[in-house]
Each structure stands twice: as C-alpha cells, then as structure tokens.
Design an enzyme around this catalytic site. Structure first.
Site, PDB file in Angstrom:
ATOM      1  N   LYS A   1      -8.694  -1.431  -8.627  1.00 30.57           N
ATOM      2  CA  LYS A   1     -10.108  -1.055  -8.700  1.00 30.57           C
ATOM      3  C   LYS A   1     -11.015  -2.109  -8.070  1.00 30.57           C
ATOM      4  O   LYS A   1     -12.131  -1.806  -7.669  1.00 30.57           O
ATOM      5  CB  LYS A   1     -10.488  -0.752 -10.133  1.00 30.57           C
TER       6      LYS A   1
HETATM    7  C1  LIG Z   1      -7.149   3.434 -11.951  1.00 34.69           C
HETATM    8  C2  LIG Z   1      -5.720   3.107 -11.708  1.00 34.69           C
HETATM    9  C3  LIG Z   1      -4.809   4.058 -11.194  1.00 34.69           C
HETATM   10  C4  LIG Z   1      -5.197   5.481 -10.905  1.00 34.69           C
HETATM   11  O1  LIG Z   1      -6.012   5.587  -9.771  1.00 34.69           O
HETATM   12  P1  LIG Z   1      -6.855   6.933  -9.539  1.00 34.69           P
HETATM   13  O2  LIG Z   1      -7.703   6.633  -8.355  1.00 34.69           O
HETATM   14  O3  LIG Z   1      -7.658   7.114 -10.791  1.00 34.69           O
HETATM   15  O4  LIG Z   1      -5.903   8.035  -9.318  1.00 34.69           O
HETATM   16  C5  LIG Z   1      -3.493   3.667 -10.968  1.00 34.69           C
HETATM   17  N1  LIG Z   1      -3.081   2.406 -11.252  1.00 34.69           N
HETATM   18  C6  LIG Z   1      -3.917   1.478 -11.751  1.00 34.69           C
HETATM   19  C7  LIG Z   1      -3.386   0.121 -12.060  1.00 34.69           C
HETATM   20  C8  LIG Z   1      -5.262   1.776 -11.986  1.00 34.69           C
HETATM   21  O5  LIG Z   1      -6.082   0.834 -12.504  1.00 34.69           O
END
Ligand SMILES: *Cc1c(COP(=O)(O)O)cnc(C)c1O
Length: 496
Positions: free
Chosen positions: A112
């Site tokens: 993120k």
């Molecule tokens: C948020 C997240 C995901 C999922 O990503 P999306 O864009 O919501 O599909 C996968 N792995 C981690 C570690 C995340 O923080």
C-alpha cells in the site's frame, strides 16, 4: 488531449483527473474510471533504461492529464525517495522459476506504500489546481494496514491532517504499535471501543454529514478519503507493472514484446485492476491470475459468473485479503457492462440489497483475460516452507497465496509463459505466521522480536527499518473513545 473520468453509476457525471482524486467517490456512490485507457506509446528500449521515477512520470502523465509536468514530477520526487530502502523502489527477485516483484520496500513494508506515498501529494496538488482554500482532513477507519500506510504517507505534508480510527482490540499488537508511535504534528490516531465495522460506519457518517461539512468549511477544513477506490491510488499502481516488464527486458529475461503472466494476491481488487489497465495500455500481459485466500468470493465469481458475498467470513493468515466485497471489481463490471452506468448500478444495487448479482453470458466473455483460484491455509503455509527449503527465499503469507495459485494454474494448464508474482508484503510484517509455516516446533516458543531476529538470520535479510523503529518507539497517541464520540473527537482535534 485531456482524459476525462466518468462515474461507474452515472454516464452524465464527468470530471477531470484532479477532481476525481479530490472527490474520491462519485456522487451516488459510483467510482471514477478513465473514459479511455491511454496507450503506452513509448519504445521499450527507452523504457528499459528508465528509473522508477521516470517510468512513473511516463505512465501517470497519460492518466492525470490536467497535472503539469512540474506538478507531477514534484509529486513523484516527494513520494519515491529515501522512504524506500532501495533505489530500485520495486526490485525483482527470481525464485523457483517465477519473478517476484517486491512491492514492500516503503515505510510500512507492504504494497500500500506504493500508492499511499504519492496520494497525499496528488491530493494537495489537486486541491491547489481546483482553487480549494481549505486544508484537507483525511479521515480513515482501518483494520490495521491501510491506517499505518496512510499515516506514513500524510505525516508532515503541509495543508493536510490525518485522523485514523481503529478498533482498540481488533488489530495485531505490531499494527497497533506501528500506528500509535506515528510521528508528525498533523497525525491523529484513535482507538475506539468497538469493531472495524463500527469505525467504518462512524467515518462514513461524518463524510455524508452536511452540517459537519459546513462547520468544517467555516474552520477552513474539508474531508477527503485515502480509500483504495480513489483513482489517485489506482494510477500509481499501474507504474510498477510497466517498470517490471521493462526491467525483465533490460535484464535479458524476456524478448521484446514477449507476453508474461501476472499473478496478484487479491482483496479489494485494486492491485490486479491496475495490472488489467497496464495490459489495456498495451503492456504485453497474457493472463491476469487472481489469487484469493479462503475468502474465495472472486474465485467463485470467475468460475460461475455470480458474485455472492453471503457466506461465512474467515480470518486467515493473510488478513489484508480477508474481504467479501471487493470494491474495485465495480470498475471491471462497468467495463463488462459496455460502460453503461445504469446497468452497472443495477448490479451494485443488487449487491447492496441481496449481497449478490449474476452477470450475463456475454459479460462473462470479457473475463477471458482472468484466471481465478485460491489456496487454503494449509496450502499457503506449505508453500512458504517449500519455497524456503528449495531456494532459501522467504515470502509472506499474502505472496504465498499468489505463489500457491500460480502453481495450481500451471498444473491445470501446462502454461509455461514467464510469470510475474506481485509480492505484497515483507515476511517481517507477518513474522509469526511465516516462521510457524517454516518450522512451528522450532520457533513456536520464541517472542515476537526474537522471531524477527531469527527470520533475519535464516532469510539472510536485514531487519527492515519499519520493524526497528517500533521496537523502542514511544507511544504518542493515547486517545480512546466510544463509537458515539467519534465526531466530537474529530471536532476536538480540529479545535472546532
Ligand atoms: C491490501 C493488500 C492486498 C490486497 O490488495 P487489493 O488491491 O486490495 O486487492 C494484498 N496483500 C497485502 C499485503 C495487502 O496489504
């Protein structure tokens, strides 16, 4: 030419890129989508010599057309700097025949950061462009990961404040520690006596409270959202797919124009949608492989054409994917529905009211680019252990879901196309689950930070700065409130 954004639920509602970023969500609950996907009309030779920042500029300028070159380059410079622990920003690691794209080298060691490190700068620039005089107040409810990444992104960014609500007893000790030790004069972190849903509902209520908005305006503030449905989070995520492809070419791993598969561990469908947009820009991607954990709503959707959230919610070792409503899927459904806002709104209303909808056979045709599957908790753990035994490379639980699904895909299809796996978190963020998977008997009795040391030793990777920082950091945020007091707490922070 200017690229315009439309709402997925109303064909008439059109805005510029900067307005879409400022507003986050369209009126009537739709999401903003670009009315056309721009072409990646740059020579691969040229791309392959670019830094991450240069690549980011080339990709983002095609989507955010009302930003000037200087504005966009400024945002990029402020985002992808020494907050990342490697100049490459998103390095590639080859292991067991696949290419892992490590998206966890930012300040909170999860993917993120890739978008949340630039979103604050995009937002502030967008505010300035649209003559917004107010300071922006970011309001977020978090179940753990997003809160910290947003705090880190917005900390000390001028003309912004960020307020994060988390369920006091509903996040992991590490996640809580990460948040309550957040530095920055403009950051506020509040534990609520309630669960995540109550935090989320409280935040949504404040967003749609007209009277509160008026009070805020008088005090020189307005709310905005750092939610993953903001187009300002989606566009920066397209960058690393282009960057990875160019690096594979630069490293001699693929030929010019050679197609690759991409595997993405998926929750809200944001990351994989970015890969889909990259493919539609012209990046040579064959299959988009959507990996789920035991909350396998998306797998069921891809195999049956019915999206149905009416099921038991499971807590897994990949908590950031424990989601039953994948918000960003709406952008794909809108496309499959022929970019018809009315038709898409019908599906979304059905989802809201009955928790399910079924797409038509014609719409299912459009899903051919995707393959969906899932792994169980046991399979995920076995994968971490197996990969470590075979190669010495240690991956986190989310990435392991992706690697496990990739294995299933290869077995089923025999497809040997070179494959990129989005590696979304550092194993240090989920040390306990990772070390349990590798050898629970040996490591089960160790304390959290002892485990961190052990992981560093066996993986031969330095303990990330993000973990070092919270070890001895001071607790700076001690506010706790009841659910009913959330609004008053915000007013107190803003001295209203
Ligand atoms: C948020 C997240 C995901 C999922 O990503 P999306 O864009 O919501 O599909 C996968 N792995 C981690 C570690 C995340 O923080």
């Amino acid at each position: 030419m200017e690229l315009i954004y439309a709402s997925t639920r109303n064909n008439e509602e059109k805005v510029t890129a900067s307005q879409a970023i400022l507003k986050g969500l369209a009126n009537g609950g739709g999401l903003y989508v670009p009315t056309a996907i721009p072409a990646l009309d740059i020579d691969l030779e040229k791309l392959s010599k670019m830094t991450y920042q240069e690549t980011a500029y080339e990709v983002m300028r095609r989507f955010l057309t009302d930003f000037t070159e200087e504005e966009l380059k400024n945002c990029i410079r402020n985002a992808y700097d020494s907050k990342f622990d490697t100049e490459e920003i998103a390095p590639l690691v080859k292991a067991d025949g696949a290419y892992y794209l490590e998206l966890f080298h930012g300040s909170t060691i999860a993917f993120k950061d890739m978008a949340l490190s630039i979103l604050p700068h995009l937002l502030i620039t967008a505010a300035r462009k649209n003559q917004v005089k107010n300071d922006i107040v970011i309001l977020t409810a978090t179940s753990g990961d997003t809160g910290k990444a947003a705090l880190a992104g917005f900390a000390n960014v001028d003309h912004t404040k960020i307020i994060v609500f988390y369920p006091k007893d509903g996040v992991s000790p590490i996640q809580k520690k990460q948040m309550v030790t957040q530095k920055g004069d403009n950051t506020y972190v509040v534990g609520i006596n309630g669960n995540f849903d109550q935090a989320q509902t409280g935040v949504k209520k404040m967003f749609s409270d007209g009277k509160l908005a008026q009070l805020m305006d008088q005090a020189g503030y307005q709310f905005s959202s750092a939610n993953s449905i903001n187009i300002g989070r989606l566009v920066p995520q397209i960058v690393y797919y282009v960057y990875a492809y160019a690096k594979l070419y630069a490293n001699g791993e693929i030929e010019k124009g050679e197609k690759i598969n991409v595997v993405v561990p998926t929750g809200n469908f944001g990351n994989i949608l970015a890969a889909f947009y990259a493919k539609n820009m012209g990046l040579p991607i064959a299959k988009l492989i959507c990996a789920s954990n035991e909350n396998k709503v998306l797998y069921d959707f891809f195999t049956t054409g019915t999206y149905d959230k009416n099921r038991e919610f499971r807590l897994t070792s990949s908590p950031s994917m424990d989601i039953l409503i994948s918000s960003n899927l709406e952008r794909l459904i809108y496309r499959l529905a022929g970019e018809d806002g009315e038709k898409n709104a019908e599906f979304m209303n059905a989802l809201g009211e009955e928790g399910r909808y079924e797409i038509t056979p014609e719409m299912r045709e459009g899903l051919k680019d995707f393959y969906g599957n899932y792994t169980t908790e046991e399979e995920t753990a076995a994968l971490i252990q197996g990969l470590y035994e075979k190669t010495g490379y240690v991956i986190d639980t989310h990435t392991a879901v992706a690697a496990g699904v990739y294995g299933k895909y290869k077995n089923e299809t025999g497809d040997n196309t070179k494959t990129l796996i989005a590696s979304t978190a550092s194993p240090f963020k989920f040390t306990r689950s990772v070390m349990d998977a590798i050898d629970s008997e040996k490591y089960g009795s160790l304390g959290d930070f002892e485990l961190v040391e052990k992981l560093s030793e066996i993986a031969n990777v330095k303990v990330p700065q993000a973990i070092e920082e919270i070890r001895n950091a001071e607790e700076l945020h001690k506010t706790v409130c009841e659910v009913e007091e959330m609004e008053d707490t915000v007013k107190k922070f803003l001295k209203m």
